[in-house]
Enzyme design. Sequence first.
Site, PDB file in Angstrom:
ATOM      1  N   SER A   1       1.051  -1.262   0.001  1.00  0.00           N
ATOM      2  CA  SER A   1       0.054   0.089  -0.158  1.00  0.00           C
ATOM      3  C   SER A   1       0.680   1.190   0.075  1.00  0.00           C
ATOM      4  CB  SER A   1      -0.764  -0.015   1.253  1.00  0.00           C
ATOM      5  OG  SER A   1      -1.805   1.169   1.108  1.00  0.00           O
ATOM      6  N   GLU A   2       0.623   2.133  -0.812  1.00  0.00           N
ATOM      7  CA  GLU A   2       1.238   3.300  -1.047  1.00  0.00           C
ATOM      8  C   GLU A   2       1.491   4.180   0.286  1.00  0.00           C
ATOM      9  OE1 GLU A   2      -1.226   5.699  -3.804  1.00  0.00           O
ATOM     10  OE2 GLU A   2      -2.582   6.429  -1.965  1.00  0.00           O
ATOM     11  N   ASN A   3       0.863   3.896   1.340  1.00  0.00           N
ATOM     12  CA  ASN A   3       0.931   4.910   2.420  1.00  0.00           C
ATOM     13  C   ASN A   3       1.787   4.075   3.466  1.00  0.00           C
ATOM     14  OD1 ASN A   3      -1.207   2.920   2.649  1.00  0.00           O
ATOM     15  ND2 ASN A   3      -1.715   3.797   4.493  1.00  0.00           N
TER      16      ASN A   3
END
Lengths: 228, 232
Positions: B56-58
């Site tokens: 996930s990009e976060n």
Amino acid sequence: MPIDKIVPTLEAAVAGIGDGMTIMISGFGFAGVPNDLIEAVLKLGAKDLTVISNNAGTGTEGLAALMGSGRVRRIICSYPRSKGSDKFDARYAAGEIELELVPQGTLSERMRAAAAGIGAFYCPTGVGTELAAGKEVRTIEGRDYVLEMPLRADVALVQAQKADRWGNLTYSKSARNFGPVMAMAADLTIVQAKEIVPLDAMDPETIMTQSIFVDRVVHVDNDREWDI
Amino acid sequence: MSTAMTADSFTRLTRRQLAWCAAQAIPDGSYVNLGIGVPTLCANVMPADREIVLHSENGVLGFGPAPAAGAEDCDLINASKEYITMRPGGAFFMHTDAFVMIRGGHIDLALLGAFEVSGTGDLANWTTGDRRFPPGVGGAMDLAVGAKAIWVLTEHTTKKGEPKIVDTCKYPLTAAGVVRKIFTDLAEIDVSPDGLVVRAMVEGLTQEALQAMTQPPIRLADDCRVMAAPAG
């Protein structure tokens, strides 16, 4: 003389934030947003601000309250639109807030470049799209890149899990997100930490933001449920 | 043209079923980014017999499905800001490193949502140009240039019933020619150098009816399957 970056109040933490400043605000969605520091900035009354944050806030408090306050002239972010981002949406639709939309990885890398003393960098993201319009394009070994500029700030507001009096930090899970890179990219880094621990309590192997990047720490450990 | 309402003869997949179909197609051992929207639902319906590492990009690698009610952790969310859990072997890191993984070519596959996809794999998913709905690019452009493959997961048509798979995207592009596969609530379609090839479609749907909802020409694969997923 002992170094002590811990300040007693939120008011003391945000002292000196003035009109026209550029402020980085950590967080992704509702994770890792320094809501108490944002509220303190609102109470301080600083206006004509530029905010750099991944999102533009949802609900009525925290970042959304700042967006709705009329004190933000410009926001630099990757994803302002979310369910519940009404405060920002209304200001944006009315043309009352300027938006610089930046791809998320370019946003964080521009911060890293500023933090690391890099003058600019060539990045493949966004080549040929509207978001790269007007930017220099260079072909390197057959691939096109756009020239991206560093992104610094006067102030970074960061939420952390643990802090010591030097300003060493750890974060919790995905609440880390932009915290470490923002802490590195601002002239004045202000941290709200859920726990304050003694100077030797954190294993040096586990420190995620090193004290050199942190200026002020305020202890905020409350159970407040924010509308965000 | 037999477009005259064959609508009753087939049933669209739910968003969860669409996610399930895409999840079953992910190769074992892959590192896979899940984007906002239908893609993040895939984490809840991954094939149990494969080890696939979700990104996930976060700043999360190796996450699992949504937690049980009451076990949510507000520090643990995905790109859609939905609660997730961690799997053994998972890791957290800062945003810059999340995009080192993305932009640096370390992600095998990214699953993204779309406003429009063209027959040649152009992707538009960040702005409609309507000021009432602010644009949002997030990590889409980084993924589009950095991931080794892009699949799109989307409803086949807009809420007004217009095709989302189009000859030419009318919305500004996220990236040109990057989409390799499209999963919709009606069909699984490969974007091949020779055009769109239907690998599977829902039961009762005909090529003619699917074509009527798809702008570029489609053809059926020789081994075109029925697209089906567990109820829910």
